[in-house]
Design a protein around this motif. Sequence first.
Motif, PDB file in Angstrom:
ATOM      1  N   ASN A 298      64.071  31.993  47.641  1.00  0.00           N
ATOM      2  CA  ASN A 298      64.170  33.140  48.531  1.00  0.00           C
ATOM      3  C   ASN A 298      65.133  32.711  49.632  1.00  0.00           C
ATOM      4  OD1 ASN A 298      63.572  34.579  51.085  1.00  0.00           O
ATOM      5  ND2 ASN A 298      62.025  35.639  49.849  1.00  0.00           N
ATOM      6  N   LYS A 299      66.312  33.285  49.657  1.00  0.00           N
ATOM      7  CA  LYS A 299      67.371  32.867  50.584  1.00  0.00           C
ATOM      8  C   LYS A 299      66.896  32.832  52.035  1.00  0.00           C
ATOM      9  CE  LYS A 299      72.161  34.060  51.826  1.00  0.00           C
ATOM     10  NZ  LYS A 299      72.731  32.730  51.731  1.00  0.00           N
ATOM     11  N   GLU A 300      66.247  33.880  52.469  1.00  0.00           N
ATOM     12  CA  GLU A 300      65.791  33.964  53.862  1.00  0.00           C
ATOM     13  C   GLU A 300      64.802  32.841  54.203  1.00  0.00           C
ATOM     14  OE1 GLU A 300      62.946  37.139  55.775  1.00  0.00           O
ATOM     15  OE2 GLU A 300      64.988  37.969  55.593  1.00  0.00           O
ATOM     16  N   HIS A 301      63.809  32.635  53.357  1.00  0.00           N
ATOM     17  CA  HIS A 301      62.810  31.585  53.600  1.00  0.00           C
ATOM     18  C   HIS A 301      63.428  30.191  53.503  1.00  0.00           C
ATOM     19  CE1 HIS A 301      59.498  34.588  52.209  1.00  0.00           C
ATOM     20  NE2 HIS A 301      59.910  34.830  53.441  1.00  0.00           N
ATOM     21  N   PHE A 302      64.301  30.000  52.524  1.00  0.00           N
ATOM     22  CA  PHE A 302      64.938  28.696  52.336  1.00  0.00           C
ATOM     23  C   PHE A 302      65.788  28.322  53.541  1.00  0.00           C
ATOM     24  CE2 PHE A 302      68.583  26.176  50.782  1.00  0.00           C
ATOM     25  CZ  PHE A 302      67.899  25.037  50.382  1.00  0.00           C
ATOM     26  N   GLU A 303      66.627  29.231  53.995  1.00  0.00           N
ATOM     27  CA  GLU A 303      67.499  28.946  55.143  1.00  0.00           C
ATOM     28  C   GLU A 303      66.690  28.692  56.407  1.00  0.00           C
ATOM     29  OE1 GLU A 303      70.277  32.221  55.153  1.00  0.00           O
ATOM     30  OE2 GLU A 303      71.574  31.217  53.691  1.00  0.00           O
ATOM     31  N   ALA A 304      65.615  29.420  56.602  1.00  0.00           N
ATOM     32  CA  ALA A 304      64.753  29.187  57.766  1.00  0.00           C
ATOM     33  C   ALA A 304      64.118  27.801  57.667  1.00  0.00           C
ATOM     34  CB  ALA A 304      63.676  30.269  57.856  1.00  0.00           C
TER      35      ALA A 304
ATOM     36  N   MET B 290      56.351  28.728  51.375  1.00  0.00           N
ATOM     37  CA  MET B 290      57.100  27.521  51.104  1.00  0.00           C
ATOM     38  C   MET B 290      56.899  26.564  52.276  1.00  0.00           C
ATOM     39  SD  MET B 290      61.294  27.145  51.426  1.00  0.00           S
ATOM     40  CE  MET B 290      61.578  28.587  50.524  1.00  0.00           C
ATOM     41  N   ILE B 291      56.754  25.297  51.925  1.00  0.00           N
ATOM     42  CA  ILE B 291      56.677  24.250  52.945  1.00  0.00           C
ATOM     43  C   ILE B 291      57.844  23.305  52.693  1.00  0.00           C
ATOM     44  CG2 ILE B 291      55.341  22.315  53.852  1.00  0.00           C
ATOM     45  CD1 ILE B 291      52.823  23.789  52.818  1.00  0.00           C
ATOM     46  N   ALA B 292      58.675  23.092  53.714  1.00  0.00           N
ATOM     47  CA  ALA B 292      59.820  22.182  53.615  1.00  0.00           C
ATOM     48  C   ALA B 292      59.526  20.972  54.486  1.00  0.00           C
ATOM     49  CB  ALA B 292      61.094  22.862  54.068  1.00  0.00           C
ATOM     50  N   THR B 293      59.588  19.783  53.874  1.00  0.00           N
ATOM     51  CA  THR B 293      59.321  18.541  54.587  1.00  0.00           C
ATOM     52  C   THR B 293      60.579  17.688  54.581  1.00  0.00           C
ATOM     53  OG1 THR B 293      57.038  18.614  53.794  1.00  0.00           O
ATOM     54  CG2 THR B 293      57.814  16.512  54.680  1.00  0.00           C
ATOM     55  N   SER B 294      61.043  17.338  55.767  1.00  0.00           N
ATOM     56  CA  SER B 294      62.207  16.466  55.888  1.00  0.00           C
ATOM     57  C   SER B 294      61.803  15.063  55.446  1.00  0.00           C
ATOM     58  CB  SER B 294      62.673  16.467  57.351  1.00  0.00           C
ATOM     59  OG  SER B 294      63.804  15.661  57.480  1.00  0.00           O
ATOM     60  N   LEU B 295      62.642  14.418  54.654  1.00  0.00           N
ATOM     61  CA  LEU B 295      62.335  13.079  54.158  1.00  0.00           C
ATOM     62  C   LEU B 295      62.904  12.017  55.104  1.00  0.00           C
ATOM     63  CD1 LEU B 295      62.835  13.638  50.330  1.00  0.00           C
ATOM     64  CD2 LEU B 295      60.752  13.778  51.686  1.00  0.00           C
TER      65      LEU B 295
ATOM     66  N   PHE C 162      65.395  17.634  52.148  1.00  0.00           N
ATOM     67  CA  PHE C 162      64.076  18.255  52.262  1.00  0.00           C
ATOM     68  C   PHE C 162      63.373  18.335  50.914  1.00  0.00           C
ATOM     69  CE2 PHE C 162      66.205  19.875  55.988  1.00  0.00           C
ATOM     70  CZ  PHE C 162      65.200  19.977  56.944  1.00  0.00           C
ATOM     71  N   LEU C 163      62.084  18.013  50.922  1.00  0.00           N
ATOM     72  CA  LEU C 163      61.217  18.271  49.779  1.00  0.00           C
ATOM     73  C   LEU C 163      60.617  19.656  50.003  1.00  0.00           C
ATOM     74  CD1 LEU C 163      60.069  17.041  47.171  1.00  0.00           C
ATOM     75  CD2 LEU C 163      58.091  16.314  48.534  1.00  0.00           C
ATOM     76  N   ILE C 164      60.791  20.530  49.036  1.00  0.00           N
ATOM     77  CA  ILE C 164      60.348  21.922  49.136  1.00  0.00           C
ATOM     78  C   ILE C 164      59.134  22.116  48.232  1.00  0.00           C
ATOM     79  CG2 ILE C 164      61.010  24.335  48.837  1.00  0.00           C
ATOM     80  CD1 ILE C 164      62.851  22.931  50.849  1.00  0.00           C
ATOM     81  N   LYS C 165      58.039  22.584  48.818  1.00  0.00           N
ATOM     82  CA  LYS C 165      56.836  22.896  48.046  1.00  0.00           C
ATOM     83  C   LYS C 165      56.652  24.412  48.067  1.00  0.00           C
ATOM     84  CE  LYS C 165      54.587  18.561  49.155  1.00  0.00           C
ATOM     85  NZ  LYS C 165      53.433  17.891  49.735  1.00  0.00           N
TER      86      LYS C 165
END
Length: 181
Positions: free
Chosen positions: A31-37, A1-6, A12-15
């Motif tokens: 995925n809770k762990e990946h999302f929170e990180a 997952m790639i999270a980009t702050s707008l 965040f835009l999540i890819k």
Amino acid sequence: MIATSLAIPDVFLIKPQVFADERGFFMESFNKEHFEAAIGRRVHFVQDNHSLSVKNVIRGLHYQVKCPQGKLVRVVSGEVFDVAVDLRKTSNTFGRWVGAYLSAENKQQLWIPEGFAHGFLVLSEAAEFVYKTTDYHSPKQGRSLLWNDSSLAIDWPLQGEPILSAKDAEAKTLGAAEVYS
């Protein structure tokens, strides 16, 4: 997952990582762990919602005052233009908005934290929209911000007249709305 702050750093835009081949695709939608990180904080989701809307429907801009909801949103069929408006009075970005195109094709998600109004415009013939929330739906606490408030100047990619609920047609402008302190 790639999270980009707008443009508003807390949104965040999540890819997601998508594995595709001739059979179709697979992706981990949450995925809770990946999302929170990725967003840098802990989140507890309590409710999932799913809606179907036709072209030119605008849903929103919705928020709840005493029990604000963070939302992780995505489109599973069709395409929408998704918008978040910062209603946190003490924020440097109060009254500003960000938008993203979400579709079944791009599989992107948007994280909208508590303290924001949220809405979307359906661009395809129909769209199915699913989202997780950090608090339960509370009709008593529900509010609507006017989708075309000139002080917000949201650049909706609307073609034709919008289709609105009665609640959204009678929504308040930012200047008259109840906001978060």
